[in-house]
Design a protein around this motif. Structure first.
Motif, mmCIF file in Angstrom:
data_model
loop_
_atom_site.group_PDB
_atom_site.id
_atom_site.type_symbol
_atom_site.label_atom_id
_atom_site.label_comp_id
_atom_site.label_asym_id
_atom_site.label_seq_id
_atom_site.Cartn_x
_atom_site.Cartn_y
_atom_site.Cartn_z
ATOM 1 N N GLY A 308 -6.354 16.504 -19.166
ATOM 2 C CA GLY A 308 -6.911 16.667 -17.726
ATOM 3 C C GLY A 308 -5.760 16.796 -16.857
ATOM 4 N N VAL A 309 -4.531 16.970 -17.465
ATOM 5 C CA VAL A 309 -3.336 17.300 -16.671
ATOM 6 C C VAL A 309 -3.427 18.383 -15.784
ATOM 7 N N HIS A 310 -3.620 19.694 -16.665
ATOM 8 C CA HIS A 310 -3.961 21.042 -16.195
ATOM 9 C C HIS A 310 -4.880 21.615 -16.924
ATOM 10 N N LYS A 322 -10.746 26.474 -0.990
ATOM 11 C CA LYS A 322 -11.285 25.858 0.242
ATOM 12 C C LYS A 322 -11.307 24.265 -0.188
ATOM 13 N N TYR A 323 -10.827 24.090 -1.261
ATOM 14 C CA TYR A 323 -10.833 22.599 -1.777
ATOM 15 C C TYR A 323 -9.251 21.966 -1.690
ATOM 16 N N GLY A 324 -8.516 22.894 -2.453
ATOM 17 C CA GLY A 324 -6.874 22.457 -2.804
ATOM 18 C C GLY A 324 -6.529 22.507 -4.114
ATOM 19 N N ALA A 325 -5.492 22.519 -4.362
ATOM 20 C CA ALA A 325 -4.688 22.586 -5.710
ATOM 21 C C ALA A 325 -4.510 21.125 -6.408
ATOM 22 N N GLN A 326 -4.836 21.353 -7.621
ATOM 23 C CA GLN A 326 -4.637 19.792 -8.403
ATOM 24 C C GLN A 326 -3.426 19.890 -9.099
ATOM 25 N N SER A 327 -2.988 20.902 -9.657
ATOM 26 C CA SER A 327 -1.881 20.930 -10.598
ATOM 27 C C SER A 327 -1.200 22.519 -10.464
ATOM 28 N N VAL A 328 -0.053 22.353 -11.050
ATOM 29 C CA VAL A 328 0.587 23.763 -11.301
ATOM 30 C C VAL A 328 1.639 23.602 -12.506
ATOM 31 N N VAL A 329 1.948 24.552 -12.835
ATOM 32 C CA VAL A 329 2.890 24.745 -14.552
ATOM 33 C C VAL A 329 4.129 25.650 -13.955
ATOM 34 N N TYR A 385 -1.861 16.598 -0.046
ATOM 35 C CA TYR A 385 -2.864 16.293 -1.355
ATOM 36 C C TYR A 385 -1.590 16.107 -2.303
ATOM 37 N N PRO A 386 -1.495 14.884 -3.292
ATOM 38 C CA PRO A 386 -0.653 15.185 -4.643
ATOM 39 C C PRO A 386 -1.013 16.100 -5.504
ATOM 40 N N VAL A 387 -0.129 16.941 -5.953
ATOM 41 C CA VAL A 387 -0.275 17.988 -7.193
ATOM 42 C C VAL A 387 0.491 17.551 -8.158
ATOM 43 N N ARG A 388 -0.201 17.506 -9.376
ATOM 44 C CA ARG A 388 0.341 17.328 -10.734
ATOM 45 C C ARG A 388 1.333 18.305 -10.979
ATOM 46 N N VAL A 389 2.530 18.151 -11.790
ATOM 47 C CA VAL A 389 3.262 19.175 -12.002
ATOM 48 C C VAL A 389 3.624 19.004 -13.609
ATOM 49 N N VAL A 390 3.479 20.076 -14.291
ATOM 50 C CA VAL A 390 3.992 20.339 -15.580
ATOM 51 C C VAL A 390 5.050 21.518 -15.624
ATOM 52 N N LEU A 406 5.165 21.618 -23.369
ATOM 53 C CA LEU A 406 4.947 21.127 -22.085
ATOM 54 C C LEU A 406 5.189 19.672 -21.652
ATOM 55 N N ARG A 407 5.794 19.491 -20.467
ATOM 56 C CA ARG A 407 5.937 17.750 -20.324
ATOM 57 C C ARG A 407 5.509 17.765 -18.994
ATOM 58 N N TYR A 408 4.623 16.476 -18.751
ATOM 59 C CA TYR A 408 4.228 16.153 -17.356
ATOM 60 C C TYR A 408 5.229 15.289 -16.565
ATOM 61 N N ASP A 409 5.514 15.944 -15.405
ATOM 62 C CA ASP A 409 6.598 15.310 -14.734
ATOM 63 C C ASP A 409 6.195 14.665 -13.452
ATOM 64 N N GLY A 410 4.874 14.142 -13.296
ATOM 65 C CA GLY A 410 4.560 13.320 -12.219
ATOM 66 C C GLY A 410 4.204 14.175 -11.077
ATOM 67 N N VAL A 411 3.559 13.527 -9.802
ATOM 68 C CA VAL A 411 2.897 14.318 -8.858
ATOM 69 C C VAL A 411 4.077 14.601 -7.869
ATOM 70 N N TYR A 412 3.902 15.788 -7.183
ATOM 71 C CA TYR A 412 4.733 16.270 -5.937
ATOM 72 C C TYR A 412 3.719 16.522 -4.806
#
Length: 624
Positions: A308-310, A322-329, A385-390, A406-412
């Motif tokens: 569920g990270v990305h 219209k909703y926002g971005a949850q994560s980026v790589v 909003y917080p965005v998860r970063v990979v 790939l590594r999960y580095d937290g929220v930005y």
């Protein structure tokens, strides 16, 4: 005779009340603090059958005593078996209990009620358990302090004389802070400050962080945290999850393509919707009950989707306009990207001609616009909003990218967005991401998460277009009272349908691993990739991987550094350098293998850890 006995009992109670109140200044046995319960049989006898210890003021049942007091004098001066030092079995207990009670009596800082409860805890054995728990906690804290001091003695940056922050290791085996090393290189110095050995050009251009040292220093700094059990979260349905395997797979009859190009996702392990914002907590993780932690890594993008990270397989931005971005790589797709760890400049999507068979086209052919994924990032910027970063290993220009997978580095949080002319002459959507996570970053040895920081200066903003900077309170912000990042406004509700309850997949739950001590965990982290044992004569490659010197030399035994070539007619051609791939990544380490130097600082730290670990084991065996 019965009348005299009754009179004696009444006199005993009278004298006891006088003694316990006036002589020792403590509550009597019939005050509200005590209910007259016998310390042995736990029953409440009548007053005539109760006798109170003159020292600890605890009630005792006469029928429970081996030698009950008979005369009035013995009743008035009665000492319970514990205070008398004989115990219930007649064995001597010494004066420890009496000394503790006397210590309580002399403590003027406690009230009479606190003294009474303290005495009862000591006699009942509760205080003993409390002391044992306190001793265990103190031992754990002492162990962590000892380990931190031990690492500080062995591993120091030669510039700041502190434990290295974001440590980098040169080929000569010396460790530095990344900031100190870059400052040294920025002065035009290309030799090691300790041994004057030549620093390789690859190390100068892109120093890589030694993740094993980062983990060890951080673990030595931070205390153990107990994860409280969390209630199950509402589950979000995923089609045919029970029938899917744990790993990504390729369906039968599908067209064969290279790698994972035609693979399907395996089972989804977390109970969140695909449009979930922010960190993935333990309550969303029925599989492991720990959530997604900073530093978790995966082999493929499809594995990121399973946790569920990305969610997108290919796209670098997960979001809705219209909703926002949850994560980026971060995968190095655009040459305009800049990565500084705690903040980075991210380029939006689009602007390339990908029609036909041009999926790998990197040439810009038109301007990027605030549509689709780019608009989703701008919405997250407006709302805070917080965005998860990979981060991906494909990002070759960053010192903070992993060496593989790939590594999960937290929220930005996106604090600014604008458009500017890119290096290829077309307008690019640009976003300033700033880290705002409660967990420390994978490249830092700090034991705490991020604190609010001022925004960095961005020179390109002077010529930027369509600049947007948020003015309202962000939805995800820092709370000074609780000293952490949290939702200041309710998170946006999911657009997916909710099924109450948690996924029924208990048979797949993983076993909780056995908890290791801090020193055991550190030694396990200092293990060789090849032999899986604790490092002996550790060497650190340019790609920041640690191996035993003997294991690394054995892996490349018999291979020549130069390949001699001949033409078909016997004519000799120019020799060619032999490519020697690192056992942990694809980097060429042939130059390093010509003269690998042992990391003496790391070797010293491992030796001290092993010595301390064996000494603590011997102490435990002596106690047993």
């Amino acid at each position: 005779m019965k009348g005299l006995t009754k009179l004696a009992n009444h006199l005993t109670v009278f004298y006891l009340r006088i003694i316990t109140r006036d002589t020792f200044h403590v509550p009597g046995i019939y005050d509200t603090h005590y209910t007259g319960v016998c310390m042995l049989c736990k029953e409440t006898p009548s007053r005539e059958k109760t006798v109170t210890c003159i020292t600890c003021v605890m009630p005792w049942h006469m029928n429970c005593l081996e030698n009950p007091p008979v005369t009035l004098t013995s009743v008035v001066n009665f000492k319970c078996p514990y205070c008398a030092g004989v115990g219930l079995g007649g064995a001597s207990l010494g004066g420890e209990l009496v000394a503790k009670i006397r210590e309580i009596e002399a403590d003027i800082s406690m009230t009479e009620e606190e003294k009474s409860r303290k005495r009862q805890d000591i006699v009942s054995g509760k205080q003993l358990q409390i002391n044992e728990n306190e001793n265990e906690n103190e031992e754990a804290e002492d162990e962590e302090r000892d380990v931190l001091a031990l690492l500080g003695e062995s591993i120091k940056c030669p510039f700041c004389y502190m434990l290295p922050d974001r440590p980098v290791t040169t080929s000569c085996g010396h460790n530095f802070c990344l900031k100190c090393f870059k400052k040294w290189i920025g002065q035009g110095k290309e030799t090691c400050v300790k041994c004057r050995s030549q620093i390789s050009r690859q190390m100068i251009n892109q120093p890589l962080i030694n993740s094993a040292l980062v983990t060890a220093i951080r673990m030595a700094k931070e205390s153990r945290k107990n994860n409280a059990p969390r209630r199950p979260q509402a589950a979000y349905p995923q089609a045919n999850q029970e029938d899917r395997p744990d790993n990504p797979f390729i369906r039968e009859g599908a067209a064969k393509r290279a790698g994972m190009a035609n693979a399907s996702s395996g089972r989804i392990f977390v109970a969140i919707p695909s449009d979930h914002f922010g960190p993935i907590l333990a309550e969303n993780d029925p599989e492991r009950n720990q959530g997604i932690l900073v530093g978790d890594s995966w082999t493929h993008r499809l594995n990121c989707r399973q946790w569920g990270v990305h969610w997108p397989h290919v796209a670098g931005i997960a979001g809705q306009a219209k909703y926002g971005a949850q994560s980026v790589v971060l995968s190095g797709g655009y040459e305009d990207d800049e990565d500084h760890g705690e903040w980075f400049l991210y380029t939006g999507s689009g602007g390339r001609d990908l029609s036909g068979n041009k999926r790998t086209n990197k040439d810009q052919s038109f301007d990027q616009l605030y549509t689709n994924s780019n608009e989703a990032l701008r919405v997250s910027c407006k709302q805070g909003y917080p965005v998860r970063v990979v981060r991906s290993h494909k990002e070759k220009r960053s010192s903070y990218a992993p060496q593989e997978g790939l590594r999960y580095d937290g929220v930005y949080r996106i604090d600014k967005c604008w458009r500017k002319l890119g290096k290829q002459g077309y307008k690019m959507c640009r976003y300033l991401f700033v880290r705002c996570d409660n967990e420390p970053a994978p490249w830092t040895s700090d034991g705490h998460g991020d604190k609010p920081r001022p925004l960095p200066e961005i020179p390109e903003l002077e010529e930027a277009l369509d600049i947007f900077e948020r003015t309202d309170t962000p939805s995800w912000d820092y709370d000074d009272g609780e000293d952490k990042w949290k939702w200041k406004k309710p998170p946006p509700p999911s657009q997916q349908r909710v099924i109450e309850g948690s996924p029924k997949d208990g048979k797949r739950a993983r076993k909780t691993p056995k908890k290791l001590s801090l020193k055991q965990t550190l030694l396990k982290g200092f293990s060789c990739v090849l032999c899986k044992n604790v490092l002996t004569q550790p060497v650190t490659t340019l790609c920041a991987h640690n191996f035993c010197k003997g294991c690394l030399e054995e892996a490349f035994k018999g291979q020549a550094f130069v390949k001699e070539r001949e033409c078909h007619n016997g004519r000799k051609l120019r020799s060619k350098k032999n490519f020697m791939k690192c056992p942990s990544c694809s980097l060429d380490i042939s130059e390093f293998l010509q003269n690998p130097q042992v990391n003496r600082e790391l070797e010293d730290a491992i030796g001290k850890l092993q010595e301390e670990f064996h000494e603590s084991d011997n102490d435990k065996e002596d106690v047993k």
